[in-house]
Design an enzyme around this catalytic site. Structure first.
Site, PDB file in Angstrom:
ATOM      1  N   ASP A  51       0.872  -1.170   0.000  1.00  0.00           N
ATOM      2  CA  ASP A  51       0.000   0.000   0.000  1.00  0.00           C
ATOM      3  C   ASP A  51       0.910   1.223   0.000  1.00  0.00           C
ATOM      4  O   ASP A  51       2.068   1.129  -0.400  1.00  0.00           O
ATOM      5  CB  ASP A  51      -0.980  -0.057   1.193  1.00  0.00           C
ATOM      6  N   LYS A  72      -5.085   2.252  -1.854  1.00  0.00           N
ATOM      7  CA  LYS A  72      -6.199   2.973  -2.462  1.00  0.00           C
ATOM      8  C   LYS A  72      -6.291   2.673  -3.952  1.00  0.00           C
ATOM      9  O   LYS A  72      -5.300   2.665  -4.663  1.00  0.00           O
ATOM     10  CB  LYS A  72      -5.954   4.468  -2.269  1.00  0.00           C
ATOM     11  N   MET A 187      -2.370   6.138  14.005  1.00  0.00           N
ATOM     12  CA  MET A 187      -3.669   6.455  13.402  1.00  0.00           C
ATOM     13  C   MET A 187      -4.418   7.450  14.287  1.00  0.00           C
ATOM     14  O   MET A 187      -5.627   7.338  14.484  1.00  0.00           O
ATOM     15  CB  MET A 187      -4.502   5.178  13.202  1.00  0.00           C
TER      16      MET A 187
HETATM   17  N1  SAH Z   1       2.766  -1.285  10.793  1.00  0.00           N
HETATM   18  C1  SAH Z   1       2.973   0.148  10.887  1.00  0.00           C
HETATM   19  C2  SAH Z   1       1.769   0.882  11.438  1.00  0.00           C
HETATM   20  C3  SAH Z   1       0.519   0.747  10.580  1.00  0.00           C
HETATM   21  S1  SAH Z   1      -0.852   1.657  11.208  1.00  0.00           S
HETATM   22  C4  SAH Z   1       4.229   0.411  11.733  1.00  0.00           C
HETATM   23  O1  SAH Z   1       4.709  -0.491  12.417  1.00  0.00           O
HETATM   24  O2  SAH Z   1       4.743   1.531  11.674  1.00  0.00           O
HETATM   25  C5  SAH Z   1      -0.701   3.145  10.310  1.00  0.00           C
HETATM   26  C6  SAH Z   1      -0.180   4.244  11.198  1.00  0.00           C
HETATM   27  O3  SAH Z   1       1.204   4.114  11.400  1.00  0.00           O
HETATM   28  C7  SAH Z   1      -0.334   5.639  10.653  1.00  0.00           C
HETATM   29  O4  SAH Z   1      -1.626   6.129  10.852  1.00  0.00           O
HETATM   30  C8  SAH Z   1       0.666   6.399  11.473  1.00  0.00           C
HETATM   31  O5  SAH Z   1       0.171   6.671  12.760  1.00  0.00           O
HETATM   32  C9  SAH Z   1       1.763   5.376  11.622  1.00  0.00           C
HETATM   33  N2  SAH Z   1       2.855   5.570  10.648  1.00  0.00           N
HETATM   34  C10 SAH Z   1       3.322   4.661   9.781  1.00  0.00           C
HETATM   35  N3  SAH Z   1       4.369   5.135   9.105  1.00  0.00           N
HETATM   36  C11 SAH Z   1       4.585   6.399   9.572  1.00  0.00           C
HETATM   37  C12 SAH Z   1       5.530   7.402   9.274  1.00  0.00           C
HETATM   38  N4  SAH Z   1       6.491   7.233   8.378  1.00  0.00           N
HETATM   39  N5  SAH Z   1       5.451   8.563   9.970  1.00  0.00           N
HETATM   40  C13 SAH Z   1       4.505   8.752  10.908  1.00  0.00           C
HETATM   41  N6  SAH Z   1       3.578   7.833  11.215  1.00  0.00           N
HETATM   42  C14 SAH Z   1       3.617   6.660  10.561  1.00  0.00           C
END
Ligand code: SAH
Length: 312
Positions: A51, A72, A187
């Protein structure tokens, strides 16, 4: 192959052909933060299902012909999780080596668990390749340690997507406030006003430091800081949008003490004191409702899936 004639071309069973699925974490977005194993697997994969969350730099390095976007879709709708599950199985049964690339770590709010269960049910061999989660890396690159010997002996990772005022919230904000440790919300851009209020009501001080880290490690990363009482205004003034990490607790103030010498990220920090004027583009987007556009709960139904690559 028992009843095939001697001249018939050899046929193989599905079992012979079956490929393998790798549930791979990409880290927060900087290609240098891919694990060596993730980089190798992306290179050797036949297909990469992804994604938007791995970010433009990592995705931009993968040849278009072996990428499949299961985020998306054209028209703004999200690919249903069932489709992704089915596609993983289908591709593996065709004999492909399949990388399912997810932002951060595949098992942190990333539906990796659901996909692992589905693959196991379907009898598809798979491997999990952990990634650097944005939950830790996001604060870190902003100069915020999620634990600190002096201020935080525990850290909680929570989803902000849920409505904290709803009766059956899975997140117990009262209990989180009571830990006295760091709270890291994923999130959590759209529902920030709700859970900030919830934490205040639970007894957290209005002066508790809070940092928002937007697009951590991406080329256009931004950081905004404030307190529990000011952070909603900070978010709105700066036009902070998903994907972003919210880090709440005394550790968030550490940034102010180290930022002068912190060389992570090229972007200008957006702070409570000397905030930059938001770009008009970001500003107008902040009028939209982030919760409906950008955030997803890993348990949410596909129909309510996120926009802007927030969800993994
Ligand atoms: N598996 C991912 C999280 C997925 S949930 C992880 O471990 O990072 C999706 C959320 O992750 C987003 O809404 C945001 O809060 C966070 N997120 C993921 N990548 C990010 C980034 N580069 N900068 C800030 N927040 C991030």
């Amino acid at each position: 192959m028992g009843d095939e004639g001697a001249d018939a071309p050899p046929t193989r069973t599905r079992e012979d052909d079956v490929g393998k699925v790798y549930l791979v974490g990409s880290g927060p977005g900087d290609p240098d933060l891919l694990t060596v194993r993730a980089a190798r697997l992306i290179e050797s994969a036949d297909v990469v299902l992804h994604d938007k969350l791995p970010g433009p730099e990592i995705l931009g390095q993968i040849p278009a012909e072996k990428r499949e976007d299961v985020g998306k879709r054209a028209g703004g709708e999200w690919t249903p999780q069932e489709y992704t599950n089915r596609r993983l199985v289908e591709l593996a049964r065709e004999g492909n080596s399949v990388v399912r690339l997810k932002g951060g770590d595949p098992f942190v709010f990333g539906r990796g668990g659901e996909e692992a269960e589905h693959l196991a049910d379907a009898g598809i061999p798979f491997e999990v390749v952990p990634g650097v989660t944005s939950a830790i890396a996001g604060p870190a690159v902003a100069g915020v340690p999620v634990t600190h010997r002096d201020y935080a002996s525990s850290v909680s990772f929570v989803t902000g997507h849920e409505d904290p005022t709803k009766d059956e919230s899975a997140v117990d904000w009262d209990a989180l406030a009571a830990t006295g440790g760091t709270i890291v919300v994923l999130m959590g851009v759209g529902k920030l006003p709700a859970y900030a209020a919830e934490l205040r009501a639970a007894g957290l001080d209005g002066d508790t430091p809070v940092a928002l880290v937007e697009r951590a490690t991406w080329p256009d990363m931004r950081v905004a800081t404030g307190t529990l009482d000011t952070i909603v205004d900070v978010r709105d003034d700066a036009g902070i949008e998903p994907p972003a990490i919210t880090v709440i607790g005394d550790v968030a103030a550490t940034r102010d003490r180290v930022v002068a010498f912190l060389e992570n990220g090229e972007s200008a920090p957006v702070g409570a004191g000397g905030r930059e004027e938001p770009e008009s583009e970001a500003e107008s987007e902040s009028d939209s409702t982030p919760e409906s556009e950008g955030e997803s709960e890993s348990e949410s139904t596909p129909e309510s899936e996120p926009d802007r690559g927030e969800n993994a």
